[in-house]
Design a protein around this motif. Structure first.
Motif, mmCIF file in Angstrom:
data_model
loop_
_atom_site.group_PDB
_atom_site.id
_atom_site.type_symbol
_atom_site.label_atom_id
_atom_site.label_comp_id
_atom_site.label_asym_id
_atom_site.label_seq_id
_atom_site.Cartn_x
_atom_site.Cartn_y
_atom_site.Cartn_z
ATOM 1 N N THR A 127 3.582 -7.037 -82.084
ATOM 2 C CA THR A 127 4.361 -6.191 -82.980
ATOM 3 C C THR A 127 3.968 -4.734 -82.761
ATOM 4 N N THR A 128 4.945 -3.847 -82.800
ATOM 5 C CA THR A 128 4.695 -2.419 -82.628
ATOM 6 C C THR A 128 5.256 -1.650 -83.811
ATOM 7 N N CYS A 129 4.410 -0.812 -84.403
ATOM 8 C CA CYS A 129 4.858 0.117 -85.436
ATOM 9 C C CYS A 129 4.912 1.505 -84.814
ATOM 10 N N THR A 130 6.099 2.089 -84.768
ATOM 11 C CA THR A 130 6.287 3.411 -84.180
ATOM 12 C C THR A 130 6.456 4.437 -85.294
ATOM 13 N N VAL A 131 5.565 5.409 -85.319
ATOM 14 C CA VAL A 131 5.578 6.464 -86.332
ATOM 15 C C VAL A 131 6.089 7.743 -85.685
ATOM 16 N N THR A 132 7.089 8.347 -86.276
ATOM 17 C CA THR A 132 7.679 9.575 -85.746
ATOM 18 C C THR A 132 7.446 10.721 -86.728
ATOM 19 N N PHE A 133 6.756 11.769 -86.267
ATOM 20 C CA PHE A 133 6.569 12.950 -87.101
ATOM 21 C C PHE A 133 7.901 13.693 -87.195
ATOM 22 N N THR A 134 8.316 14.025 -88.417
ATOM 23 C CA THR A 134 9.567 14.764 -88.604
ATOM 24 C C THR A 134 9.310 16.239 -88.877
ATOM 25 N N GLU A 135 8.104 16.681 -88.639
ATOM 26 C CA GLU A 135 7.748 18.087 -88.743
ATOM 27 C C GLU A 135 6.831 18.447 -87.582
ATOM 28 N N ALA A 136 6.831 19.709 -87.206
ATOM 29 C CA ALA A 136 5.935 20.182 -86.152
ATOM 30 C C ALA A 136 4.540 20.427 -86.738
ATOM 31 N N LEU A 137 3.508 20.175 -85.910
ATOM 32 C CA LEU A 137 2.125 20.386 -86.337
ATOM 33 C C LEU A 137 1.455 21.367 -85.387
ATOM 34 N N PRO A 138 0.805 22.386 -85.928
ATOM 35 C CA PRO A 138 0.154 23.375 -85.065
ATOM 36 C C PRO A 138 -1.073 22.794 -84.387
ATOM 37 N N ALA A 139 -1.454 23.406 -83.274
ATOM 38 C CA ALA A 139 -2.637 22.962 -82.532
ATOM 39 C C ALA A 139 -3.838 22.879 -83.465
ATOM 40 N N GLY A 140 -4.617 21.820 -83.301
ATOM 41 C CA GLY A 140 -5.827 21.655 -84.098
ATOM 42 C C GLY A 140 -5.636 20.959 -85.427
ATOM 43 N N SER A 141 -4.418 20.576 -85.785
ATOM 44 C CA SER A 141 -4.212 19.901 -87.078
ATOM 45 C C SER A 141 -4.723 18.464 -87.069
ATOM 46 N N GLU A 142 -4.707 17.822 -85.898
ATOM 47 C CA GLU A 142 -5.314 16.510 -85.659
ATOM 48 C C GLU A 142 -4.943 15.461 -86.718
ATOM 49 N N PRO A 143 -3.683 15.063 -86.763
ATOM 50 C CA PRO A 143 -3.251 14.091 -87.771
ATOM 51 C C PRO A 143 -3.856 12.702 -87.540
ATOM 52 N N VAL A 144 -4.008 11.974 -88.627
ATOM 53 C CA VAL A 144 -4.457 10.585 -88.601
ATOM 54 C C VAL A 144 -3.308 9.700 -89.043
ATOM 55 N N VAL A 145 -3.036 8.646 -88.285
ATOM 56 C CA VAL A 145 -1.947 7.715 -88.581
ATOM 57 C C VAL A 145 -2.534 6.346 -88.889
ATOM 58 N N VAL A 146 -2.115 5.753 -90.001
ATOM 59 C CA VAL A 146 -2.541 4.399 -90.386
ATOM 60 C C VAL A 146 -1.290 3.563 -90.584
ATOM 61 N N VAL A 147 -1.212 2.429 -89.877
ATOM 62 C CA VAL A 147 0.009 1.617 -89.942
ATOM 63 C C VAL A 147 -0.216 0.221 -90.517
ATOM 64 N N GLY A 148 -1.454 -0.250 -90.602
ATOM 65 C CA GLY A 148 -1.679 -1.603 -91.110
ATOM 66 C C GLY A 148 -3.149 -1.910 -91.210
ATOM 67 N N THR A 149 -3.447 -3.111 -91.682
ATOM 68 C CA THR A 149 -4.836 -3.514 -91.860
ATOM 69 C C THR A 149 -4.979 -5.005 -91.615
ATOM 70 N N ALA A 150 -6.195 -5.418 -91.280
ATOM 71 C CA ALA A 150 -6.458 -6.838 -91.037
ATOM 72 C C ALA A 150 -6.342 -7.622 -92.331
ATOM 73 N N PHE A 151 -5.845 -8.840 -92.237
ATOM 74 C CA PHE A 151 -5.773 -9.690 -93.419
ATOM 75 C C PHE A 151 -6.514 -10.999 -93.153
ATOM 76 N N PRO A 152 -7.032 -11.642 -94.207
ATOM 77 C CA PRO A 152 -7.764 -12.892 -94.016
ATOM 78 C C PRO A 152 -6.828 -14.022 -93.594
ATOM 79 N N VAL A 153 -7.228 -14.760 -92.573
ATOM 80 C CA VAL A 153 -6.440 -15.896 -92.095
ATOM 81 C C VAL A 153 -7.155 -17.162 -92.541
ATOM 82 N N LEU A 154 -6.503 -17.947 -93.368
ATOM 83 C CA LEU A 154 -7.151 -19.104 -93.975
ATOM 84 C C LEU A 154 -7.086 -20.345 -93.082
#
Length: 344
Positions: A125-152
């Motif tokens: 599975t692929t989650c594609t995140v698209t920034f809809t605003e420009a970011l200046p050099a050095g802003s260094e964004p962090v993207v979080v798309v999901g987390t591990a879940f317990p498999v029973l």
């Protein structure tokens, strides 16, 4: 009988935030990123460093995987134009996507959209995140798309989990230079191992007072089932936590292993008594093998409260001190409890 499922440990042992499978691409003709690959000073880096444990199958090393599907885009000397994309691919057996991916830069939320797709050939599975605003050099964004879940259990042994990797490229081109992004494997994960797991269940008795208008449940029998495939690394041990206003004493009076009389060697390890908790901790002789079942009979001495209780400690039976938790399977039933007592 009401046997609630209370999980004490997850097979995916949650640690800090680290990097998943990722690729960064850029959009827009005429931008500084019109080449097939992004500039050298645009890089993806892990966020955090603590991995989770994944049990692939019998006789292999426990694997290390990212806890959270998160990545930071570092671009000290390059602006990120609107339309920049971060694509995070992951094994859907291990991860669950957020309802909407989150992107932040410093202390503010970055405007972005996200879309999730699954490749029918690879099942990734692929989650594609698209920034809809420009970011200046050095802003260094962090993207979080999901987390591990317990498999029973019985799906908790994830065969052939897909490694994380990253690539950088243009929006309209194929990402290049794919490389592994798997986190370092801690020494604490150990070597080749055979997973093991236990399930806790039992039978409850009800103690009533105030003409049957008030009642409290306590365990009359505790059952430990081994789901294997390995043998539990330590003798079966557990705690029994009850309300001292209702229960004054607990003893183990019988034991059967696989429906045969068994000298469990049940030994009381400790007793804790406070105004709100009466807890006993026990160990046995039994190192339960795959398919073994240990039934323990309890004798519980009760009190009769004079009336309503100001509060109550719901009864709980839980595994304790069971050794190598890295290879312990997630059965979802490592404890049991009741929350339906009536005390006021």
């Amino acid at each position: 009988m009401n046997d609630s499922k209370v999980t004490r440990r997850q097979v995916l042992v949650l640690g800090g935030i680290t990097l998943g499978v990722a690729a960064v691409t850029v959009a827009g003709p005429g931008t500084a990123w019109a080449a097939a690959a992004a500039p050298a000073d645009v890089t993806l880096v892990p966020v955090g460093a603590s991995p989770v444990v994944v049990l692939p199958r019998v006789g292999v090393q426990p694997a290390a995987f990212p806890r959270q599907l998160a990545v930071q885009v570092r671009h000290a000397g390059t602006d990120l134009p609107a339309g920049t994309q971060v694509a995070v691919a992951y094994d859907p057996r291990l991860y669950s996507p957020l309802p909407g991916a989150v992107a932040t830069a410093g202390d503010r939320r970055v405007r972005a959209t996200s879309a999730v797709t699954t490749d029918p050939k690879t099942a990734l599975t692929t989650c594609t995140v698209t920034f809809t605003e420009a970011l200046p050099a050095g802003s260094e964004p962090v993207v979080v798309v999901g987390t591990a879940f317990p498999v029973l259990y019985p799906r908790d042994l994830v065969v052939g989990p897909v490694d994380a990797s990253a690539a950088v490229g243009h929006r309209h081109g194929k990402p290049r230079g794919r490389r592994s992004l798997q986190p370092g494997r801690p020494h604490s994960f150990g070597g080749v191992a055979t997973p093991w797991g236990l399930e806790v269940s039992g039978v409850w008795n009800r103690h009533a007072w105030a003409n049957g208008k008030r009642w409290y449940y306590y365990p009359a029998r505790i059952t430990l089932d081994s789901v294997g495939p390995g043998t539990a690394p330590m003798p079966a041990s557990f705690s029994v936590a009850l309300d001292p206003q209702v229960v004054s004493d607990v003893k183990i009076v019988s034991a059967r292993l696989n429906n045969k009389a068994y000298d469990a060697g049940a030994r009381l390890l400790s007793v804790t008594r406070t105004a709100t908790l009466f807890e006993t901790r026990w160990t046995t002789r039994a190192r339960l093998k795959s398919g073994d079942r240990l039934d323990l009979g309890l004798e519980v001495r009760t009190r009769k409260p004079s009336g309503d209780l100001p509060t109550v400690k719901h009864p709980t039976v839980a595994l304790i001190d069971m050794g190598n938790h890295v290879t312990q399977r997630q059965t979802g039933r490592t404890s049991m409890s009741r929350s339906d007592s009536a005390w006021t």
